[in-house]
Each structure stands twice: as structure tokens, then as C-alpha cells.
Write an enzyme that holds these catalytic residues in place. Structure first.
Site, mmCIF file in Angstrom:
data_model
loop_
_atom_site.group_PDB
_atom_site.id
_atom_site.type_symbol
_atom_site.label_atom_id
_atom_site.label_comp_id
_atom_site.label_asym_id
_atom_site.label_seq_id
_atom_site.Cartn_x
_atom_site.Cartn_y
_atom_site.Cartn_z
ATOM 1 N N GLY A 235 -8.184 -7.948 11.744
ATOM 2 C CA GLY A 235 -9.028 -9.138 11.841
ATOM 3 C C GLY A 235 -10.307 -8.790 12.599
ATOM 4 O O GLY A 235 -10.263 -8.071 13.602
ATOM 5 N N ASP B 21 -9.733 -10.405 7.404
ATOM 6 C CA ASP B 21 -9.954 -11.794 7.840
ATOM 7 C C ASP B 21 -10.806 -11.752 9.097
ATOM 8 O O ASP B 21 -11.045 -10.688 9.663
ATOM 9 C CB ASP B 21 -8.605 -12.489 8.109
ATOM 10 C CG ASP B 21 -7.818 -11.776 9.189
ATOM 11 O OD1 ASP B 21 -8.040 -12.081 10.367
ATOM 12 O OD2 ASP B 21 -7.009 -10.874 8.872
ATOM 13 N N GLU C 271 0.824 -1.198 0.000
ATOM 14 C CA GLU C 271 0.000 0.000 0.000
ATOM 15 C C GLU C 271 0.865 1.257 0.000
ATOM 16 O O GLU C 271 0.502 2.257 -0.614
ATOM 17 C CB GLU C 271 -1.017 -0.012 1.156
ATOM 18 C CG GLU C 271 -0.468 0.141 2.527
ATOM 19 C CD GLU C 271 -1.576 0.015 3.586
ATOM 20 O OE1 GLU C 271 -1.662 -1.029 4.215
ATOM 21 O OE2 GLU C 271 -2.336 0.971 3.750
ATOM 22 N N MET D 15 -2.044 -4.933 14.908
ATOM 23 C CA MET D 15 -0.786 -5.056 15.641
ATOM 24 C C MET D 15 -0.030 -3.740 15.838
ATOM 25 O O MET D 15 1.121 -3.763 16.278
ATOM 26 C CB MET D 15 0.111 -6.104 14.943
ATOM 27 C CG MET D 15 -0.532 -7.492 14.926
ATOM 28 S SD MET D 15 0.375 -8.743 13.991
ATOM 29 C CE MET D 15 1.847 -8.940 14.987
ATOM 30 N N GLU D 16 -0.655 -2.608 15.491
ATOM 31 C CA GLU D 16 0.098 -1.340 15.576
ATOM 32 C C GLU D 16 -0.685 -0.150 16.147
ATOM 33 O O GLU D 16 -0.101 0.736 16.785
ATOM 34 C CB GLU D 16 0.604 -0.906 14.172
ATOM 35 C CG GLU D 16 1.565 -1.855 13.502
ATOM 36 C CD GLU D 16 0.853 -2.997 12.757
ATOM 37 O OE1 GLU D 16 -0.371 -2.863 12.501
ATOM 38 O OE2 GLU D 16 1.498 -4.017 12.458
#
Ligand code: ADE
Length: 249
Positions: A77, A213, A11, A189-190
Site C-alpha cells: 500500500g 492500493d 503469483e 506485511m512481510e
């Protein structure tokens, strides 16, 4: 100057291709691309994955490039059952689901900040929501791969996000997170690490995530497929709409 961070090289590469580039600098194993993107001065960077990677990258954006606003786009997710692959979440509150200093302090409390979450300022949520809504109006004509992912009528959600150094890929782990943080919509995760650094430097940040997901036993199959084929098109469309809106302010 706006700092634009992404958790995927794909991206970032697509955005850099649209940038009128002024400079490229490599600092601490990250490449920072500075220039003008859709009318706004920006620095674009691939953060890498996880809280530490994101925190060091956003610190460099703030200290070296003097950004006064941070926008993070990427995937997540789904944790809440209302979310489907292809939906978009704008963060309201961001939690670090792996922060746990019990019994010294409450679960999720960030030591010495006396906070269990970081909150996006209301006006930044509403700017991002305007951009996402504009993007969703044209998504069926701009992204032809939607049908291949069974994405029908993707929705915008404004709500809470959990971040931590773990990829969720099992039903049991997903249930445990649902139980621990029942109001959370999705996991990544960030985001909450970026939000913590921005909070400490008093800089607004907006975290926008597309659901790649369902954080379940199929996540490790759905996630790479979504990344390879579709996620950068979402980021491009959302950021283009958002920067166009910011240019008019
Ligand atoms: N980012 C995208 N999908 C994720 C998942 N299942 N767990 C953690 N981060 C994610």
C-alpha cells in the site's frame, strides 16, 4: 540456489507453471517447488501473510534448501504521496513499524540487534533496478489491463518500506504511519521480517513491491481487484528480467 517468495498464491502458481520442476516438498504447511526457472536454480514458495509466516518460510528456505539469496515479490500500500497504483518499489531500508519496546529501547528498534532497520546491499538494489526498468520499458505491451486501473506511465522507486502485522485501510492509520516514519514509501506485511532473518543468517535479500492500493479507506476494494487481475503479471515480468540478468553474471 535462489529462494523466491511471494505473498500471493496466484503469483506463485504462475511462476511454478514456468518452472522446470525437480521436486515438490510440503514442510510446515508451505509447498516448496524446486527447479530451474529462466536458467537459474530456484526454490519457489508462497509465504502466506504476516511477519511470522514470512519468517518461518524464509528460515526453511535457508536451513533446508540452502538458498544463498532471497527475492520477495508482492504488493504494498502506498504511504508516500508520490506513489501511485502500479508503481514499483525496491526496498532500501526495511522497518518493522509494529516493533515498539519503549521505554526499554527506541521505537522500531529490534531487540538485541541494535538496529531499527535492515538494509538491502547496494549491488542487489542495482540488479533489481535494472530488471524493473527493463520490465517497465515493455509494460504497456505486456499488460493490457493497465488502463482499467488508470495506470499510466508506472514508475520505479528505490526507498524505504515498513512491514507489520496490519493491513492499512484508513486515512487516519496512514497519516499516523507517515508521521512516525516520514521517509517510508509503502507498507506491507512481510518484507522486514524476511530481511531480519536474512540479516541474521548473512544472506542477501531483495524485496520488490508493486503498489496495489493507497493504504486508505478504499484499500480493501483496490487491493483484491489488483491481486486478482494484475499483480502476478508484474511479478512474472520483474522476476523474468531479474533471473535473466542473474544468469548472465
Ligand atoms: N499490502 C498491500 N496493501 C497493503 C496495505 N494497505 N496494508 C498492508 N499491507 C498491504
Amino acid at each position: 540456489m535462489i529462494g523466491i517468495m511471494g505473498a500471493m498464491p496466484e503469483e506463485i502458481n504462475d511462476l511454478v507453471a514456468c518452472l522446470t520442476l525437480n521436486s515438490t516438498q510440503v514442510i510446515g504447511q508451505r509447498t516448496y517447488y524446486e527447479g530451474i526457472l529462466w536458467g537459474k536454480p530456484v526454490v519457489i514458495v508462497f509465504s502466506r501473510w504476516g511477519k511470522v509466516a514470512a519468517a518461518t518460510t524464509v528460515s526453511t528456505l535457508i536451513l533446508k534448501f540452502k538458498v544463498d539469496q532471497v527475492i520477495f515479490t508482492g504488493v504494498a500500500g502506498a504511504i508516500h504521496d508520490d506513489l501511485a497504483i502500479g508503481d514499483i518499489v525496491i526496498a532500501k531500508q526495511l522497518y518493522q513499524h509494529d516493533m515498539d519496546a519503549r521505554p526499554l529501547m527506541a521505537q522500531f528498534e529490534i531487540p538485541l540487534l541494535n538496529k531499527t532497520y535492515f538494509e538491502t546491499p547496494e549491488q542487489y538494489i542495482s540488479l533489481a533496478a535494472n530488471a524493473v526498468n527493463l520490465f517497465l520499458e515493455t509494460i504497456s505491451t505486456s499488460i493490457s489491463a493497465l488502463a482499467a486501473f488508470n495506470i499510466v506511465n508506472p514508475k520505479i522507486h528505490i526507498g524505504n518500506i515498513a512491514s507489520g502485522d496490519k493491513f492499512f485501510a484508513s486515512h487516519e492509520d496512514k497519516l499516523a504511519l507517515q508521521k512516525a516514519l516520514p521517509h517510508v514509501l509503502c507498507v506491507e506485511m512481510e518484507g522486514a521480517a524476511v530481511a531480519q532473518v536474512c540479516y541474521e543468517f548473512d544472506i542477501p535479500c531483495t524485496i520488490i513491491r508493486t503498489i496495489s492500493d493507497s493504504a486508505n479507506n478504499e484499500a480493501h476494494i483496490d487491493f483484491p481487484k489488483f491481486i486478482n487481475e494484475i499483480s502476478s503479471k508484474y511479478s512474472m515480468g520483474i522476476l523474468k528480467a531479474l533471473l535473466n540478468i542473474l544468469s548472465t553474471l
